[in-house]
Design an enzyme around this catalytic site. Sequence first.
Site, short mmCIF file in Angstrom:
data_model
loop_
_atom_site.label_atom_id
_atom_site.label_comp_id
_atom_site.label_asym_id
_atom_site.label_seq_id
_atom_site.Cartn_x
_atom_site.Cartn_y
_atom_site.Cartn_z
N CYS A 1 1.66 6.77 4.80
CA CYS A 1 1.73 6.18 3.46
C CYS A 1 0.33 5.70 3.09
O CYS A 1 -0.24 4.85 3.78
CB CYS A 1 2.73 5.03 3.45
N HIS B 1 6.22 -2.38 3.53
CA HIS B 1 6.49 -1.04 2.98
C HIS B 1 7.92 -0.97 2.47
O HIS B 1 8.88 -1.07 3.24
CB HIS B 1 6.26 0.06 4.02
N HIS C 1 5.07 -0.03 -6.19
CA HIS C 1 3.85 -0.57 -6.82
C HIS C 1 4.07 -0.82 -8.30
O HIS C 1 4.77 -0.07 -8.97
CB HIS C 1 2.64 0.35 -6.60
N HIS D 1 2.11 -1.15 -11.83
CA HIS D 1 0.86 -0.87 -12.54
C HIS D 1 0.65 -1.97 -13.58
O HIS D 1 1.56 -2.28 -14.35
CB HIS D 1 0.96 0.45 -13.33
P1 AMP Z 1 2.61 6.51 -9.40
O1 AMP Z 1 2.47 7.76 -10.22
O2 AMP Z 1 3.34 5.42 -10.15
O3 AMP Z 1 3.17 6.76 -8.03
O4 AMP Z 1 1.13 5.95 -9.24
C1 AMP Z 1 0.33 6.14 -8.12
C2 AMP Z 1 -1.04 5.64 -8.49
O5 AMP Z 1 -1.80 5.47 -7.33
C3 AMP Z 1 -1.82 6.59 -9.41
O6 AMP Z 1 -2.17 5.92 -10.62
C4 AMP Z 1 -3.07 6.95 -8.57
O7 AMP Z 1 -4.22 7.07 -9.36
C5 AMP Z 1 -3.14 5.76 -7.62
N1 AMP Z 1 -3.79 6.04 -6.35
C6 AMP Z 1 -3.52 7.02 -5.46
N2 AMP Z 1 -4.31 6.94 -4.39
C7 AMP Z 1 -5.10 5.84 -4.58
C8 AMP Z 1 -6.14 5.23 -3.82
N3 AMP Z 1 -6.52 5.71 -2.63
N4 AMP Z 1 -6.74 4.13 -4.34
C9 AMP Z 1 -6.37 3.64 -5.54
N5 AMP Z 1 -5.39 4.17 -6.29
C10 AMP Z 1 -4.77 5.27 -5.83
ZN ZN Z 2 3.57 2.10 2.56
#
Ligand code: AMP
Ligand code: ZN
Length: 114
Positions: free
Chosen positions: A4, A46, A100, A102
Amino acid sequence: MNSCIFCDILTGKVKSTPVYQDDQVYAFTDVNPKAPVHVLIIPRQHVSSVMDVQAKDLPLFTALYSAAQKIAKDKGVDQNGFRLVINNGPDAGMAVHHLHLHLLAGRKLGWPPG
Ligand code: AMP
Ligand code: ZN
């Protein structure tokens, strides 16, 4: 559990830019920002998705939204406004399977979302 990326961010294996942290929550800037302010707020525990939050885990939501309040104030977007989004499942474009929130701000955000 399969690997993850957000758990790897929590352990420091994958680098991130911290925005806020406490004992339950970590927040960092989104690597592919969709707005001038785009912060991801995650539980240290997690949990795969919003659908996997059990009754005993409900305080996690308090922690996530409480962090969002603090971050919005800290970033100076609490007056102009911001959006809090949880994507769930393929139709919502969920890409990372670690719960998560946003926090998006810093421009006019269209409604409804695409
Ligand atoms: P979701 O589409 O809601 O699952 O959003 C996942 C988010 O994680 C996206 O906006 C990606 O740009 C962000 N993301 C993925 N990998 C990373 C990372 N290593 N560091 C920061 N953000 C990330
Ligand atoms: Zn995780």
